[in-house]
Design a protein around this motif. Sequence first.
Motif, mmCIF file in Angstrom:
data_model
loop_
_atom_site.group_PDB
_atom_site.id
_atom_site.type_symbol
_atom_site.label_atom_id
_atom_site.label_comp_id
_atom_site.label_asym_id
_atom_site.label_seq_id
_atom_site.Cartn_x
_atom_site.Cartn_y
_atom_site.Cartn_z
ATOM 1 N N ALA A 27 0.831 -1.208 0.000
ATOM 2 C CA ALA A 27 0.000 0.000 0.000
ATOM 3 C C ALA A 27 0.861 1.252 0.000
ATOM 4 C CB ALA A 27 -0.927 -0.008 1.218
ATOM 5 N N THR A 28 1.984 1.205 0.761
ATOM 6 C CA THR A 28 2.877 2.356 0.819
ATOM 7 C C THR A 28 3.548 2.600 -0.524
ATOM 8 O OG1 THR A 28 3.297 1.964 3.160
ATOM 9 C CG2 THR A 28 4.895 3.326 1.975
ATOM 10 N N ASN A 29 3.990 1.509 -1.191
ATOM 11 C CA ASN A 29 4.720 1.638 -2.455
ATOM 12 C C ASN A 29 3.835 2.107 -3.601
ATOM 13 O OD1 ASN A 29 7.070 0.844 -1.250
ATOM 14 N ND2 ASN A 29 6.865 -1.318 -1.805
ATOM 15 N N THR A 30 2.532 1.768 -3.537
ATOM 16 C CA THR A 30 1.640 2.114 -4.643
ATOM 17 C C THR A 30 0.846 3.384 -4.371
ATOM 18 O OG1 THR A 30 -0.074 0.671 -3.722
ATOM 19 C CG2 THR A 30 1.436 -0.288 -5.359
ATOM 20 N N ALA A 31 1.115 4.023 -3.280
ATOM 21 C CA ALA A 31 0.383 5.245 -2.958
ATOM 22 C C ALA A 31 0.650 6.316 -4.009
ATOM 23 C CB ALA A 31 0.794 5.755 -1.573
ATOM 24 N N GLU A 32 -0.390 6.989 -4.440
ATOM 25 C CA GLU A 32 -0.250 8.047 -5.427
ATOM 26 C C GLU A 32 0.475 9.245 -4.819
ATOM 27 O OE1 GLU A 32 -1.021 8.164 -8.605
ATOM 28 O OE2 GLU A 32 -1.703 6.077 -8.595
ATOM 29 N N PRO A 33 1.373 9.885 -5.581
ATOM 30 C CA PRO A 33 2.063 11.070 -5.037
ATOM 31 C C PRO A 33 1.082 12.209 -4.801
ATOM 32 C CG PRO A 33 2.505 10.818 -7.381
ATOM 33 C CD PRO A 33 1.788 9.570 -6.952
ATOM 34 N N THR A 34 1.343 12.959 -3.785
ATOM 35 C CA THR A 34 0.481 14.100 -3.457
ATOM 36 C C THR A 34 1.114 15.432 -3.834
ATOM 37 O OG1 THR A 34 1.395 14.140 -1.210
ATOM 38 C CG2 THR A 34 -0.631 12.859 -1.556
ATOM 39 N N ASP A 35 2.397 15.393 -4.192
ATOM 40 C CA ASP A 35 3.115 16.619 -4.566
ATOM 41 C C ASP A 35 3.244 16.667 -6.085
ATOM 42 O OD1 ASP A 35 4.742 18.770 -4.948
ATOM 43 O OD2 ASP A 35 6.388 18.046 -3.681
ATOM 44 N N PRO A 36 2.696 17.675 -6.755
ATOM 45 C CA PRO A 36 2.805 17.755 -8.216
ATOM 46 C C PRO A 36 4.236 17.823 -8.720
ATOM 47 C CG PRO A 36 1.982 19.835 -7.308
ATOM 48 C CD PRO A 36 1.962 18.831 -6.192
ATOM 49 N N LYS A 37 5.147 18.295 -7.875
ATOM 50 C CA LYS A 37 6.549 18.398 -8.291
ATOM 51 C C LYS A 37 7.186 17.025 -8.505
ATOM 52 C CE LYS A 37 7.591 22.866 -6.134
ATOM 53 N NZ LYS A 37 6.229 23.167 -5.676
ATOM 54 N N ALA A 38 6.577 15.988 -7.931
ATOM 55 C CA ALA A 38 7.146 14.649 -8.045
ATOM 56 C C ALA A 38 7.141 14.148 -9.487
ATOM 57 C CB ALA A 38 6.363 13.676 -7.158
ATOM 58 N N THR A 39 6.288 14.697 -10.330
ATOM 59 C CA THR A 39 6.214 14.245 -11.723
ATOM 60 C C THR A 39 6.698 15.308 -12.709
ATOM 61 O OG1 THR A 39 3.871 14.916 -11.690
ATOM 62 C CG2 THR A 39 4.359 12.576 -11.332
ATOM 63 N N GLU A 40 7.376 16.323 -12.222
ATOM 64 C CA GLU A 40 7.909 17.361 -13.102
ATOM 65 C C GLU A 40 9.335 17.026 -13.529
ATOM 66 O OE1 GLU A 40 7.623 20.956 -10.879
ATOM 67 O OE2 GLU A 40 5.427 21.035 -10.950
ATOM 68 N N GLN A 41 9.619 17.230 -14.806
ATOM 69 C CA GLN A 41 10.985 17.048 -15.326
ATOM 70 C C GLN A 41 11.498 18.393 -15.814
ATOM 71 O OE1 GLN A 41 11.433 14.088 -18.428
ATOM 72 N NE2 GLN A 41 13.406 14.920 -19.077
#
Length: 266
Positions: A27-41
Amino acid sequence: MKQSLKTFALLALATAVPAAWAQSSTATNTAEPTDPKATEQWEPVPKIVTPGQQDSAPPSDAIVLFDGHDLSKWETVKDQSPASWKVHDGIVTVDKSGGNIQTRQHFKNYQLHLEWRVPKDVQGEGQARGNSGVFLASTGPGDEGYEVQILDSYQNKTYVNGQAASIYKQTPPLANAMRPPGEWQSYDIVWTAPTFAADGSLKTPAYVTLFHNGVLMQNHTQLAGETLYIGKPKYKAYAEAAIKLQAHGDKSPPISFRNIWVRPLD
C-alpha cells in the motif's frame, strides 16, 4: 490440547504479521504522489528551433539540400561527379540521361521535407507515368536502398505498394492524397535507420513515418529490408548513407523538385 491450541495460535500470529506487513508495504509503495513536483521534469532542456515562416520553409536547424539555386550539395550516384539535373526558375528537373543523384553528405536518422511536381502534360500509365523515388538510405550505385515511391497516382491505376507514398514493393499508403498533374506535392518523412551488430546482423529494423500533402500515409511503418524491384526485401549493414533521388527510365516527361531540406535527428 491446550499446548496444541497455543502452538496453533503462535503459528497463526507468525504468518499473519508478515502478511499484514506485506500489505502495508504494498500500500505504501503504490500510494499516489500528493506533490505535483514529483512528476515534473526540468532537465535536459530541449534546444530552441525557430520554425520557418511557412510549414514548407526550413527551420533554423535544418540543412538545406536544394534552395532553388544550385545542386552543390548533390552528386551523380554513378561516379560522384557533380549532379547535372537542370536547375531553372527555382526548381530542379530530372535529367534522365544524367542518372540518379544523391546528397554528398551522409545521414542516419532524420526528418526530410521535399516537394515534387509531375508535369501537367504527363503521359503513360501505371508505373510509366511520372515515376521517380526518394531513397532514404543509399550507399552506392549497386545499392537498392529504401525507397518511398514518387508517381502520378492521380486517377492512375497501378499496384498499391507501388503508388505514390508507398514503401516501394512493401507497404501501400494509408490513403491517396494525390493532387492533379501540374500541381506541387509535398512529402514530410521521418526516417529511423536500421542498426546492425558488429557481425552485420540486424539489431533493430528501419521505420518510416510519412505525410503526403499533410495527410498521414505511413505511420511508423516497419521495413522488412531494402526495397527490391525483384525478390524479397533484405537488410544490408551500413552506418550512414546518402539520400538519393531517382531518374526513372520511363518515357513520360520528367518531374521536378523544390524546397528540399533535412534535420538530422541523431
